[in-house]
Write a protein that holds these residues in place. Sequence first.
Motif, PDB file in Angstrom:
ATOM      1  N   ILE A 160     111.815 111.492 -36.203  1.00 16.62           N
ATOM      2  CA  ILE A 160     110.511 112.113 -36.483  1.00 16.62           C
ATOM      3  C   ILE A 160     110.610 113.126 -37.615  1.00 16.62           C
ATOM      4  N   ALA A 161     111.712 113.856 -37.694  1.00 11.46           N
ATOM      5  CA  ALA A 161     111.863 114.829 -38.772  1.00 11.46           C
ATOM      6  C   ALA A 161     112.009 114.124 -40.110  1.00 11.46           C
ATOM      7  N   ASN A 162     112.776 113.031 -40.133  1.00 13.09           N
ATOM      8  CA  ASN A 162     112.944 112.274 -41.366  1.00 13.09           C
ATOM      9  C   ASN A 162     111.613 111.678 -41.830  1.00 13.09           C
ATOM     10  N   ASP A 163     110.873 111.074 -40.910  1.00 11.74           N
ATOM     11  CA  ASP A 163     109.608 110.444 -41.284  1.00 11.74           C
ATOM     12  C   ASP A 163     108.641 111.475 -41.869  1.00 11.74           C
ATOM     13  N   PHE A 164     108.579 112.647 -41.248  1.00 13.65           N
ATOM     14  CA  PHE A 164     107.669 113.689 -41.734  1.00 13.65           C
ATOM     15  C   PHE A 164     108.092 114.208 -43.098  1.00 13.65           C
ATOM     16  N   LEU A 165     109.351 114.598 -43.213  1.00 15.59           N
ATOM     17  CA  LEU A 165     109.828 115.219 -44.451  1.00 15.59           C
ATOM     18  C   LEU A 165     109.751 114.260 -45.641  1.00 15.59           C
ATOM     19  N   MET A 166     110.261 113.060 -45.462  1.00 12.47           N
ATOM     20  CA  MET A 166     110.289 112.128 -46.586  1.00 12.47           C
ATOM     21  C   MET A 166     108.891 111.615 -46.923  1.00 12.47           C
ATOM     22  N   GLY A 167     108.055 111.445 -45.912  1.00 13.43           N
ATOM     23  CA  GLY A 167     106.680 111.044 -46.178  1.00 13.43           C
ATOM     24  C   GLY A 167     105.933 112.092 -46.989  1.00 13.43           C
ATOM     25  N   MET A 168     106.097 113.359 -46.620  1.00 15.79           N
ATOM     26  CA  MET A 168     105.436 114.436 -47.348  1.00 15.79           C
ATOM     27  C   MET A 168     105.989 114.576 -48.763  1.00 15.79           C
ATOM     28  N   LEU A 169     107.295 114.460 -48.913  1.00 19.20           N
ATOM     29  CA  LEU A 169     107.880 114.588 -50.250  1.00 19.20           C
ATOM     30  C   LEU A 169     107.431 113.451 -51.166  1.00 19.20           C
ATOM     31  N   ARG A 170     107.355 112.261 -50.635  1.00 26.22           N
ATOM     32  CA  ARG A 170     106.903 111.140 -51.471  1.00 26.22           C
ATOM     33  C   ARG A 170     105.444 111.327 -51.883  1.00 26.22           C
ATOM     34  N   MET A 171     104.685 111.992 -51.034  1.00 27.51           N
ATOM     35  CA  MET A 171     103.286 112.242 -51.358  1.00 27.51           C
ATOM     36  C   MET A 171     103.141 113.403 -52.350  1.00 27.51           C
ATOM     37  N   ARG A 172     103.927 114.458 -52.160  1.00 24.88           N
ATOM     38  CA  ARG A 172     103.780 115.670 -52.966  1.00 24.88           C
ATOM     39  C   ARG A 172     104.660 115.694 -54.220  1.00 24.88           C
ATOM     40  N   ARG A 186     118.306 108.198 -58.193  1.00 24.03           N
ATOM     41  CA  ARG A 186     118.273 109.664 -58.237  1.00 24.03           C
ATOM     42  C   ARG A 186     119.230 110.221 -59.286  1.00 24.03           C
ATOM     43  N   LEU A 187     120.285 109.471 -59.621  1.00 23.43           N
ATOM     44  CA  LEU A 187     121.267 109.958 -60.580  1.00 23.43           C
ATOM     45  C   LEU A 187     120.668 110.138 -61.971  1.00 23.43           C
ATOM     46  N   ASP A 188     119.562 109.470 -62.245  1.00 25.08           N
ATOM     47  CA  ASP A 188     118.888 109.611 -63.530  1.00 25.08           C
ATOM     48  C   ASP A 188     117.814 110.697 -63.511  1.00 25.08           C
ATOM     49  N   ALA A 189     117.610 111.311 -62.340  1.00 25.18           N
ATOM     50  CA  ALA A 189     116.561 112.321 -62.200  1.00 25.18           C
ATOM     51  C   ALA A 189     117.130 113.720 -62.432  1.00 25.18           C
ATOM     52  N   GLU A 190     116.359 114.547 -63.097  1.00 25.51           N
ATOM     53  CA  GLU A 190     116.755 115.943 -63.308  1.00 25.51           C
ATOM     54  C   GLU A 190     116.540 116.756 -62.046  1.00 25.51           C
ATOM     55  N   ARG A 191     115.483 116.428 -61.324  1.00 26.16           N
ATOM     56  CA  ARG A 191     115.114 117.136 -60.087  1.00 26.16           C
ATOM     57  C   ARG A 191     115.345 116.198 -58.903  1.00 26.16           C
ATOM     58  N   VAL A 192     116.105 116.663 -57.921  1.00 25.33           N
ATOM     59  CA  VAL A 192     116.404 115.829 -56.751  1.00 25.33           C
ATOM     60  C   VAL A 192     116.279 116.673 -55.484  1.00 25.33           C
ATOM     61  N   TRP A 193     115.457 116.219 -54.569  1.00 23.38           N
ATOM     62  CA  TRP A 193     115.331 116.862 -53.260  1.00 23.38           C
ATOM     63  C   TRP A 193     116.456 116.359 -52.363  1.00 23.38           C
ATOM     64  N   ILE A 194     117.150 117.292 -51.719  1.00 22.65           N
ATOM     65  CA  ILE A 194     118.284 116.941 -50.856  1.00 22.65           C
ATOM     66  C   ILE A 194     117.975 117.455 -49.454  1.00 22.65           C
ATOM     67  N   ILE A 195     117.907 116.529 -48.512  1.00 24.07           N
ATOM     68  CA  ILE A 195     117.300 116.797 -47.207  1.00 24.07           C
ATOM     69  C   ILE A 195     118.250 116.457 -46.066  1.00 24.07           C
ATOM     70  N   GLY A 219     106.507 112.718 -55.584  1.00 27.08           N
ATOM     71  CA  GLY A 219     106.958 111.333 -55.643  1.00 27.08           C
ATOM     72  C   GLY A 219     107.751 110.968 -56.884  1.00 27.08           C
ATOM     73  N   SER A 220     107.613 111.725 -57.963  1.00 30.76           N
ATOM     74  CA  SER A 220     108.345 111.401 -59.188  1.00 30.76           C
ATOM     75  C   SER A 220     109.756 111.982 -59.198  1.00 30.76           C
ATOM     76  N   ASP A 221     110.089 112.819 -58.222  1.00 22.12           N
ATOM     77  CA  ASP A 221     111.424 113.417 -58.149  1.00 22.12           C
ATOM     78  C   ASP A 221     112.396 112.466 -57.450  1.00 22.12           C
ATOM     79  N   GLY A 222     113.680 112.660 -57.712  1.00 24.98           N
ATOM     80  CA  GLY A 222     114.702 111.949 -56.967  1.00 24.98           C
ATOM     81  C   GLY A 222     114.827 112.521 -55.557  1.00 24.98           C
ATOM     82  N   MET A 223     115.391 111.728 -54.645  1.00 25.69           N
ATOM     83  CA  MET A 223     115.529 112.169 -53.258  1.00 25.69           C
ATOM     84  C   MET A 223     116.834 111.653 -52.676  1.00 25.69           C
TER      85      MET A 223
END
Length: 245
Positions: free
Chosen positions: A39-51, A68-77, A53-57
């Motif tokens: 449930i924590a994964n579904d919430f966090l990743m769903g919200m990040l993809r919505m808010r 993600r290796l090509d992204a300057e900004r990467v969310w690490i969860i 979405g252009s960042d790496g994760m």
Amino acid sequence: MTDAELAAFLAQEAGRMLLVLQQSGQYSGKDLGDEGDRIANDFLMGMLRMRRGSDGMLCEEEKDNLRRLDAERVWIIDPLDGTREFSEGRGDWAVHVALAVKGEPVVGAVALPGLGLLLRSDLPIWVPPAPERLRMVVSRSRPAAEAMAVASALDAEVIPMGSAGAKAMAVVRGEADIYLHSGGQFEWDSCAPVAVALAHGLHASRIDGSPLVYNQQDTYLPDLLICRRDHADTVLETLARVHPA
């Protein structure tokens, strides 16, 4: 909403959901841990993809997408750091939400729902001074030999504790003075805690003193030192003496 505000919101809300689940009595043992991760994964990743979405994760509970290796900004969860402690009904577990930019942990939020706390990189709190006898947090199940050797050499009090986030935040909160880990971790175990620790003026590095670099192809980041800056040289020199590489 800024990146820091988003990280704090996500960590706090995921933590609230997890606390409700833990206290519901609906699940127990491994089933409780598995459901918490889900449930924590579904919430966090769903919200990040919505808010954002252009960042790496990069997330512990999801298949790694190497784009993600090509992204300057990467969310690490880490949706639930300390699944074992959570499943046992303990309070020393955490939720980690971090943003690394060009490999540096620049934004972090660590929720400690069992303690009713949220530590943020954008709202640092006062870090109390260390007592005369230092205190070191170690794994309650697998204390690393290196950490125990340093604690013995420094005559530091050893405090067993659960998740990496709980241990790192114990230093930020002044409940401990040193967190030295060498037993194996991944980027999601330390990125958010390190971002928070650095924002509070603490030292954070590998145990050889080198910087912690995130968003690497190999996400294994096996060791970590978080402590007050004025203790860092002593800890690193002691480690090199009692446990030479």
